[in-house]
Write a protein that holds these residues in place. Sequence first.
Motif, PDB file in Angstrom:
ATOM      1  N   LEU A  46      34.228  38.862  36.233  1.00 21.18           N
ATOM      2  CA  LEU A  46      32.884  38.307  36.386  1.00 21.18           C
ATOM      3  C   LEU A  46      32.596  37.854  37.811  1.00 21.18           C
ATOM      4  CD1 LEU A  46      32.052  36.326  33.128  1.00 21.18           C
ATOM      5  CD2 LEU A  46      31.471  38.664  33.758  1.00 21.18           C
ATOM      6  N   GLN A  47      33.627  37.440  38.554  1.00 18.84           N
ATOM      7  CA  GLN A  47      33.402  37.077  39.954  1.00 18.84           C
ATOM      8  C   GLN A  47      32.904  38.287  40.741  1.00 18.84           C
ATOM      9  OE1 GLN A  47      37.256  35.253  40.986  1.00 18.84           O
ATOM     10  NE2 GLN A  47      36.140  33.367  41.416  1.00 18.84           N
ATOM     11  N   LYS A  48      33.491  39.434  40.454  1.00  9.98           N
ATOM     12  CA  LYS A  48      33.054  40.671  41.098  1.00  9.98           C
ATOM     13  C   LYS A  48      31.640  41.026  40.649  1.00  9.98           C
ATOM     14  CE  LYS A  48      34.342  45.539  41.624  1.00  9.98           C
ATOM     15  NZ  LYS A  48      35.275  46.610  41.175  1.00  9.98           N
ATOM     16  N   GLU A  49      31.346  40.821  39.368  1.00 12.63           N
ATOM     17  CA  GLU A  49      30.008  41.115  38.846  1.00 12.63           C
ATOM     18  C   GLU A  49      28.968  40.216  39.510  1.00 12.63           C
ATOM     19  OE1 GLU A  49      29.186  43.595  36.516  1.00 12.63           O
ATOM     20  OE2 GLU A  49      31.247  44.195  36.983  1.00 12.63           O
ATOM     21  N   VAL A  50      29.333  38.969  39.788  1.00  3.91           N
ATOM     22  CA  VAL A  50      28.424  38.045  40.486  1.00  3.91           C
ATOM     23  C   VAL A  50      28.137  38.542  41.892  1.00  3.91           C
ATOM     24  CG1 VAL A  50      28.221  35.726  41.478  1.00  3.91           C
ATOM     25  CG2 VAL A  50      29.047  36.012  39.133  1.00  3.91           C
ATOM     26  N   LYS A  51      29.187  38.953  42.606  1.00  3.01           N
ATOM     27  CA  LYS A  51      29.024  39.451  43.974  1.00  3.01           C
ATOM     28  C   LYS A  51      28.159  40.702  44.028  1.00  3.01           C
ATOM     29  CE  LYS A  51      33.375  37.576  45.774  1.00  3.01           C
ATOM     30  NZ  LYS A  51      34.734  37.906  46.297  1.00  3.01           N
TER      31      LYS A  51
END
Length: 452
Positions: free
Chosen positions: A292-297
């Motif tokens: 999800l951190q990657k999805e946020v970025k």
Amino acid sequence: MSEQSFQIFVVEDDDWYRKLLVHTLSLNPDHSVKAFADGESMLKELKNKPQLVTLDFRLPDYSGSELFDKIKSVDPEIEVIIISEQQDIETAINLLKKGAYDYLTKTDDIRDRLIHVLNKLGKNKKLEAKVESLQQEVEKKYEFQSNIIGQSAGIKKVFRLIEKAITTNITVMITGETGTGKEVVAKSIHYNGKQKSKPFVPVNMSAIPKDLVESELFGHEKGSFTGATGKHIGKFEQAQGGTLFLDEIGEMDISLQAKLLRALQEKEITRVGGSSPIKVDCRVIVATHRNLQKEVKEGNFREDLYYRLFGLPIELPPLRERDKDVIILAKHFAEAFAKENDQEIKSFTKDTLQKLMNYSFPGNIRELKSIVELAMVMADGNEISPDDITFAQKDVLADVLTEEMSMKEYQMRIIHLYLKKYSEDIKMVADKLDIGQSTIYRLLKEEKESSQ
């Protein structure tokens, strides 16, 4: 007195009427009926926990209201049916509000009405007992230290985090590859926590069409859109007091994430087509196989929602990183399958266990379970041999590469794998491997000569 009997206390000061009630109630062989002429003598026997008390409203020592209060103070689960000589609507309403099961007047049809009420009460009690039994089974099923199988360092860390999660209402985010058991962990947290007697409501976000997500989560009013023929209660309301499990939260469309964030922050929702906010109180557990951190970025997931959901993170390790848990789980699944199908338990040979240990299990625990169950069916004797273990074709290459072989042996294994996959079509294999057909013929010839 049978432990299975339905115990009834009859409290009636009129001797003839008391005998009538006892006779009527005793017609059912499942009923165990005991009669009392006054309230005081009945109160002394309440320790025996009857399921029902029929209570004359006018007694020599207590009024019906006084005795009703005393019964409920001893055990709120005891049902009370008030029986009165005259119909007093106000009294009936007050007692029903206080929790009386029913209010009957002493008319000519009292016997039929009493039997009807008892039948209804009996069905309700059986349903309650069944629900309680099922609830206990579910709670036992999700005792996490016996349900989540394994002894690896990674799974012991998961145990420690579950223990922390069940002591609070903190939001939990479960991450891990598909098939690692995210829903099992979510249920373990719910059924071992304070909400265990309330609903556990799972929602797979990836399985709901985008245009139906809002209605599924928040509900809708009749006529709010085409096809809304009635009011629909959403998952948030269904989970009231319990746990809402949002699986694959990373699949939620970003256009709806703001509404989910508001529901979580304000603890209220508004049904589609509705105007009045509805207060909701449920624990939220989310799960995803995505980063999800990657999805946020990348702009696919709201940063504010990510931090609102983050709470207590529990990362489930993939099976390939759980060392000998593979063996423990394989034996567990074999025993469970044997028990479910009334079969003898079959053991794994040493070579079979090694084959399982060498495999990467891209489908994780779910895949291992399927492989073991198929092996239990395929095995002829009391042992499961390596030949009984079948891996998905698409993962055979990954399995092959875990073995220690020379480069030439690897090369030939890959060629044979492709020949089998493409029905011995050498031209097709040459195209797929991007080598010449003559190279394949030469290697096959050399292999044949070396084996002679």
